[in-house]
Design an enzyme around this catalytic site. Structure first.
Site, PDB file in Angstrom:
ATOM      1  N   CYS A 107      15.292   1.670   4.259  1.00  0.00           N
ATOM      2  CA  CYS A 107      15.329   0.937   5.537  1.00  0.00           C
ATOM      3  C   CYS A 107      15.568  -0.559   5.326  1.00  0.00           C
ATOM      4  O   CYS A 107      15.146  -1.129   4.326  1.00  0.00           O
ATOM      5  CB  CYS A 107      14.005   1.088   6.269  1.00  0.00           C
ATOM      6  SG  CYS A 107      13.544   2.773   6.589  1.00  0.00           S
TER       7      CYS A 107
ATOM      8  N   ARG B 239      21.863  -0.374   1.023  1.00  0.00           N
ATOM      9  CA  ARG B 239      20.541   0.118   0.632  1.00  0.00           C
ATOM     10  C   ARG B 239      20.374   1.602   0.943  1.00  0.00           C
ATOM     11  O   ARG B 239      19.458   2.238   0.429  1.00  0.00           O
ATOM     12  CB  ARG B 239      19.452  -0.676   1.392  1.00  0.00           C
ATOM     13  CG  ARG B 239      19.376  -2.114   1.001  1.00  0.00           C
ATOM     14  CD  ARG B 239      18.612  -2.907   2.032  1.00  0.00           C
ATOM     15  NE  ARG B 239      17.214  -2.541   2.117  1.00  0.00           N
ATOM     16  CZ  ARG B 239      16.229  -3.217   1.547  1.00  0.00           C
ATOM     17  NH1 ARG B 239      16.483  -4.292   0.839  1.00  0.00           N
ATOM     18  NH2 ARG B 239      14.974  -2.839   1.693  1.00  0.00           N
TER      19      ARG B 239
ATOM     20  N   TRP C  25      16.133   4.824   6.980  1.00  0.00           N
ATOM     21  CA  TRP C  25      16.256   5.928   6.015  1.00  0.00           C
ATOM     22  C   TRP C  25      15.069   6.835   6.321  1.00  0.00           C
ATOM     23  O   TRP C  25      13.917   6.471   6.096  1.00  0.00           O
ATOM     24  CB  TRP C  25      16.190   5.372   4.593  1.00  0.00           C
ATOM     25  CG  TRP C  25      16.445   6.366   3.510  1.00  0.00           C
ATOM     26  CD1 TRP C  25      17.657   6.773   3.041  1.00  0.00           C
ATOM     27  CD2 TRP C  25      15.475   7.070   2.733  1.00  0.00           C
ATOM     28  NE1 TRP C  25      17.492   7.682   2.015  1.00  0.00           N
ATOM     29  CE2 TRP C  25      16.172   7.882   1.804  1.00  0.00           C
ATOM     30  CE3 TRP C  25      14.076   7.086   2.720  1.00  0.00           C
ATOM     31  CZ2 TRP C  25      15.528   8.702   0.880  1.00  0.00           C
ATOM     32  CZ3 TRP C  25      13.433   7.903   1.799  1.00  0.00           C
ATOM     33  CH2 TRP C  25      14.166   8.707   0.898  1.00  0.00           C
TER      34      TRP C  25
ATOM     35  N   ASN D 295       9.671  -1.162   7.961  1.00  0.00           N
ATOM     36  CA  ASN D 295       9.986  -0.490   6.692  1.00  0.00           C
ATOM     37  C   ASN D 295       8.662  -0.059   6.092  1.00  0.00           C
ATOM     38  O   ASN D 295       7.675  -0.779   6.196  1.00  0.00           O
ATOM     39  CB  ASN D 295      10.628  -1.446   5.690  1.00  0.00           C
ATOM     40  CG  ASN D 295      12.028  -1.833   6.062  1.00  0.00           C
ATOM     41  OD1 ASN D 295      12.553  -1.352   7.056  1.00  0.00           O
ATOM     42  ND2 ASN D 295      12.615  -2.712   5.290  1.00  0.00           N
ATOM     43  N   GLY D 296       8.661   1.073   5.404  1.00  0.00           N
ATOM     44  CA  GLY D 296       7.426   1.540   4.763  1.00  0.00           C
ATOM     45  C   GLY D 296       6.899   2.769   5.469  1.00  0.00           C
ATOM     46  O   GLY D 296       7.611   3.409   6.250  1.00  0.00           O
TER      47      GLY D 296
ATOM     48  N   GLU E 194      20.696  10.140 -18.511  1.00  0.00           N
ATOM     49  CA  GLU E 194      21.295   9.183 -17.582  1.00  0.00           C
ATOM     50  C   GLU E 194      22.638   9.709 -17.052  1.00  0.00           C
ATOM     51  O   GLU E 194      22.944   9.599 -15.866  1.00  0.00           O
ATOM     52  CB  GLU E 194      21.458   7.819 -18.280  1.00  0.00           C
ATOM     53  CG  GLU E 194      22.191   6.759 -17.490  1.00  0.00           C
ATOM     54  CD  GLU E 194      21.574   6.431 -16.143  1.00  0.00           C
ATOM     55  OE1 GLU E 194      20.446   6.861 -15.859  1.00  0.00           O
ATOM     56  OE2 GLU E 194      22.247   5.760 -15.341  1.00  0.00           O
TER      57      GLU E 194
ATOM     58  N   LYS F 163      23.501  10.478 -13.113  1.00  0.00           N
ATOM     59  CA  LYS F 163      24.636   9.840 -12.427  1.00  0.00           C
ATOM     60  C   LYS F 163      25.515  10.899 -11.760  1.00  0.00           C
ATOM     61  O   LYS F 163      25.935  10.754 -10.628  1.00  0.00           O
ATOM     62  CB  LYS F 163      25.425   9.039 -13.460  1.00  0.00           C
ATOM     63  CG  LYS F 163      26.185   7.891 -12.940  1.00  0.00           C
ATOM     64  CD  LYS F 163      25.451   6.579 -13.148  1.00  0.00           C
ATOM     65  CE  LYS F 163      24.085   6.602 -12.505  1.00  0.00           C
ATOM     66  NZ  LYS F 163      23.238   5.527 -12.794  1.00  0.00           N
TER      67      LYS F 163
ATOM     68  N   GLU G 201      23.737  12.468  -8.715  1.00  0.00           N
ATOM     69  CA  GLU G 201      23.643  11.502  -7.610  1.00  0.00           C
ATOM     70  C   GLU G 201      24.903  11.439  -6.761  1.00  0.00           C
ATOM     71  O   GLU G 201      24.826  11.480  -5.549  1.00  0.00           O
ATOM     72  CB  GLU G 201      23.492  10.092  -8.210  1.00  0.00           C
ATOM     73  CG  GLU G 201      22.127   9.546  -8.287  1.00  0.00           C
ATOM     74  CD  GLU G 201      22.160   8.071  -8.667  1.00  0.00           C
ATOM     75  OE1 GLU G 201      22.710   7.732  -9.734  1.00  0.00           O
ATOM     76  OE2 GLU G 201      21.624   7.267  -7.898  1.00  0.00           O
TER      77      GLU G 201
ATOM     78  N   HIS H 275      15.410  26.738 -27.615  1.00  0.00           N
ATOM     79  CA  HIS H 275      14.045  27.142 -27.265  1.00  0.00           C
ATOM     80  C   HIS H 275      13.956  27.634 -25.822  1.00  0.00           C
ATOM     81  O   HIS H 275      12.865  27.745 -25.278  1.00  0.00           O
ATOM     82  CB  HIS H 275      13.077  25.986 -27.530  1.00  0.00           C
ATOM     83  CG  HIS H 275      13.034  25.589 -28.968  1.00  0.00           C
ATOM     84  ND1 HIS H 275      12.479  26.378 -29.954  1.00  0.00           N
ATOM     85  CD2 HIS H 275      13.532  24.504 -29.620  1.00  0.00           C
ATOM     86  CE1 HIS H 275      12.619  25.791 -31.138  1.00  0.00           C
ATOM     87  NE2 HIS H 275      13.263  24.656 -30.946  1.00  0.00           N
TER      88      HIS H 275
ATOM     89  N   LYS I 236      19.524   2.556  -2.178  1.00  0.00           N
ATOM     90  CA  LYS I 236      19.660   1.674  -3.340  1.00  0.00           C
ATOM     91  C   LYS I 236      18.301   1.155  -3.780  1.00  0.00           C
ATOM     92  O   LYS I 236      17.990   1.121  -4.955  1.00  0.00           O
ATOM     93  CB  LYS I 236      20.580   0.503  -2.973  1.00  0.00           C
ATOM     94  CG  LYS I 236      20.821  -0.484  -4.109  1.00  0.00           C
ATOM     95  CD  LYS I 236      21.644   0.147  -5.204  1.00  0.00           C
ATOM     96  CE  LYS I 236      21.872  -0.776  -6.388  1.00  0.00           C
ATOM     97  NZ  LYS I 236      22.284  -0.016  -7.585  1.00  0.00           N
TER      98      LYS I 236
HETATM   99  C1  AGP Z   1      20.240   5.247 -10.330  1.00  0.00           C
HETATM  100  O1  AGP Z   1      21.611   5.387 -10.263  1.00  0.00           O
HETATM  101  C2  AGP Z   1      19.480   5.289  -9.122  1.00  0.00           C
HETATM  102  N1  AGP Z   1      20.123   5.051  -7.944  1.00  0.00           N
HETATM  103  C3  AGP Z   1      17.989   5.223  -9.207  1.00  0.00           C
HETATM  104  O2  AGP Z   1      17.567   6.197 -10.106  1.00  0.00           O
HETATM  105  C4  AGP Z   1      17.372   3.854  -9.593  1.00  0.00           C
HETATM  106  O3  AGP Z   1      17.657   3.579 -10.929  1.00  0.00           O
HETATM  107  C5  AGP Z   1      15.854   3.908  -9.329  1.00  0.00           C
HETATM  108  O4  AGP Z   1      15.627   4.180  -7.979  1.00  0.00           O
HETATM  109  C6  AGP Z   1      15.154   2.638  -9.745  1.00  0.00           C
HETATM  110  O5  AGP Z   1      15.618   1.535  -9.030  1.00  0.00           O
HETATM  111  P1  AGP Z   1      15.307   0.073  -9.507  1.00  0.00           P
HETATM  112  O6  AGP Z   1      15.980  -0.119 -10.830  1.00  0.00           O
HETATM  113  O7  AGP Z   1      15.832  -0.818  -8.445  1.00  0.00           O
HETATM  114  O8  AGP Z   1      13.818  -0.044  -9.672  1.00  0.00           O
END
Ligand code: AGP
Length: 598
Positions: free
Chosen positions: A2, A27, A74, A100-101, A473, A477, A480, A496, A593
């Site tokens: 948000c 965001r 959001w 927000n929150g 990682e 990616k 996502e 395993h 974001k």
């Molecule tokens: C990664 O591509 C993400 N969008 C997500 O995992 C991100 O790294 C995570 O939410 C942490 O965010 P920050 O680095 O702003 O704390």
């Protein structure tokens, strides 16, 4: 997640609010709205979906007012519908709120308000806030706002207006970022400094227990007892990000391509300026790295550096889990929060918990002046510039490099490596940017691999040592932004259990940048190939490349940093796969974001 914007001044508020919301779009959100005060009433416009819809709908009304609030939502409580979009009004229409929150006691407050005859229009936790303001109002909006805020548990950043006191915005925050900005004849409120116009402004952060009252004449701060307080402005990063894709189709590609330059800048960083005392650096007993998502993966790389170079036992913790397993924090422990935004609620909560327990703290953050930067004993900025695409790329590799340099610094200071040895490693590190440049130049090769995988439903990423962390990682990616189910596995662990999933044609991305592990990796590749897997190797090693069905040659580099180059190539792989599927690489579904709720 948000986003809040608010403006009070002499100009018409509508376009200022919409421009602010445009900037906050990155965001992540699923509905949006604005509310502007006009001749003693509120004009409200809300829409589910993209901001274009809000823009379109808002054309049906003139919106002549000069004070207003806006929001991108959001969804947490209730579906992303127009009814649930913010701003929310009180039953009598005289209070309007953006939030927000999460109001954790919203159910109880709703029940109480219903007993007093209030009815609700939305499923949100937020709607209790304007209703409480109406409930508490006895001729003074500020008092009603204060009483309301005191009733709320959970986290919040709030912007509120009332028709009883036109031209004013009331703001308060707890565990959710909120900034106010003062200019000549105008004030702004926003959850992110980038939403403020690029003009001369004094910016303040609204902290827990504080209330800000904005009007065109300035901003007044008070504590929860209603006493005036004086605050100092803060330094925050503000760049015009709105349309600056530098000719690329997506911010994600632009940000991937920026990496060689960022790594080059970071390789020159002088760790001697680290604001932790030499005494602490020398006496650190162990390090706890707390982070989420990709930042957590950067933390895993950090653990390898800190242990192998500096000899400091290091634990990497998912910030969202940290507080719930009674972590042992003792004198001499250093807690490092890693975060691009510096505003991730889980990381902040874990970090504050560690601080309360007396741990020394350091944050590795990208956004200047963010909460984690402000609250830590020391800060290392990743200096990657604003990152707009939801999927992090440049901030991740910058985090890894900063943690590498920190480890070298600790290793030197603690006498684990000689200055000569450290110098050699630094020289190798300085060659990383030009090698990253070679990787991004292989974009077309990588795009071809993306064509092969874009229609699969499942894919595996395997690697050993540091490459296992990069595999995690790479898989994150891909999930996502392409919505392909990807699973990362330490290659030696496959046999395993997970190897039972290998069948004819199963795609496997094998990452092999660690010379010492090449032989073992070859065996693991053979194991999956024997079960029909189609292997795509990302490696500098010719023999591994020959054994794979398809190989992407990575430049050879120092054993510590090879996986950074692999990470860059995997970012490109995800990007091209998303584009090949016709997806928006910058704004994947359901994601935000900056994740400002726990
Ligand atoms: C990664 O591509 C993400 N969008 C997500 O995992 C991100 O790294 C995570 O939410 C942490 O965010 P920050 O680095 O702003 O704390």
């Amino acid at each position: 997640m948000c986003g809040i914007v608010g403006y009070t001044g002499k100009k018409q508020a509508k376009s200022i609010l919409l421009s602010g919301l445009d900037i906050l779009e990155y965001r992540g959100y699923d509905s949006a709205g604005i509310c502007i005060e006009e001749n003693g009433a509120f004009a409200l416009c809300k829409a589910s979906g993209k901001l274009e819809r809000l823009r379109e709908k808002s054309q049906n009304h003139v919106f002549s007012g000069t004070c207003g609030i806006g929001h991108t939502r959001w969804a947490t409580h209730g579906a992303p519908t127009e009814e649930n979009a913010h701003p929310h009004l009180s039953s009598d229409g005289s209070f309007s709120v953006v939030h927000n929150g999460i109001v954790e006691n919203a159910e109880a407050l709703r029940a109480m308000l219903k007993e007093h005859g209030f009815s609700f229009r939305s499923d949100t936790d937020t709607e209790v806030v304007p209703q409480l303001m109406q409930y508490f109002y006895r001729g003074n909006v500020q008092e009603a706002f204060l009483k309301t805020v005191k009733m709320l548990s959970g986290s919040y950043a709030l912007g509120a207006m009332s028709t009883y006191e036109p031209g004013k915005i009331f703001a308060a925050a707890r565990e959710s970022p909120l900034l106010v900005a003062k200019g000549a004849d105008r004030c702004f409120v926003a959850s992110d400094a980038m939403a403020f116009p690029l003009e001369d402004l004094q910016i303040y952060s609204v902290e827990a227990g504080e209330l800000a009252v904005l009007s065109k004449n300035g901003v007044l701060f008070q504590n929860t007892d209603g006493e005036a307080i004086t605050k100092q402005p803060i330094q925050v990063e503000r760049e015009c990000i709105q349309h600056d894709k530098s000719g690329y189709d997506f911010f994600m590609l632009k940000e991937i391509m920026e990496q060689p330059a960022i790594l080059a800048k970071l390789a020159q960083t002088d760790m001697g300026k680290l604001s932790l005392s030499d005494e602490l650096v020398q006496s650190v007993r162990c390090v706890h790295i707390i982070a989420c998502g990709s930042a957590y993966h950067a933390g895993l790389a950090g653990k390898r550096f800190l242990e192998s170079l500096a000899g400091v036992p290091t634990f990497v913790e998912m910030a969202s889990e940290f507080r719930y397993r009674s972590p042992i924090l003792e004198k001499g422990d250093l807690v490092i929060a890693v975060s691009q935004s510096g505003e991730t609620a889980d990381t902040i909560a874990a970090f504050r918990y560690a601080k309360e327990k007396g741990a020394a703290t350091l944050s590795v953050v990208n956004v200047l002046g963010s909460t984690l930067a402000r609250e830590a004993d020391g800060v290392l900025y990743t200096d990657a510039g604003p990152e707009i695409a939801v999927a992090t790329t440049k901030a991740y590799t910058a985090q890894v490099l900063v943690l590498y340099q920190l480890s070298l610094h600790l290793a030197e200071k603690r006498g684990r490596i000689s200055l000569e040895e450290s110098q050699k490693l630094k020289e190798k590190m300085k060659k990383l940017p030009q090698k990253a440049e070679k990787v991004v130049k292989q974009a077309e090769e990588i795009r071809k691999i993306s064509e092969e995988i874009k229609n699969v439903n499942h894919i595996f990423f395997i690697g050993r040592g540091a490459d296992a962390d990069t595999a995690a990682e790479g898989a994150l990616k891909l999930k996502e932004i392409t919505y392909i189910h990807a699973e990362a596995y330490a290659a030696g662990e496959l046999k395993h259990g997970t190897i039972s999933l290998m069948e004819e044609g199963t795609p496997v991305i094998a990452i092999a940048t660690q010379k010492a592990l090449y032989d073992k990796m070859r065996s693991n590749i053979q194991e999956v190939k024997a079960r029909g897997a189609r292997v795509y190797a990302f490696t500098p090693d010719a023999q591994i490349a020959r054994e794979a069905d398809y190989a992407l040659y990575l430049p050879d580099t120092d054993e510590h940093l090879g996986s950074v180059l692999a990470a860059v190539s995997l970012q490109l792989l995800s990007y091209y796969t998303a584009i090949g599927k016709g997806l928006d690489a910058d704004k994947p579904r359901n994601l935000a974001k900056s994740v400002t709720v726990e």
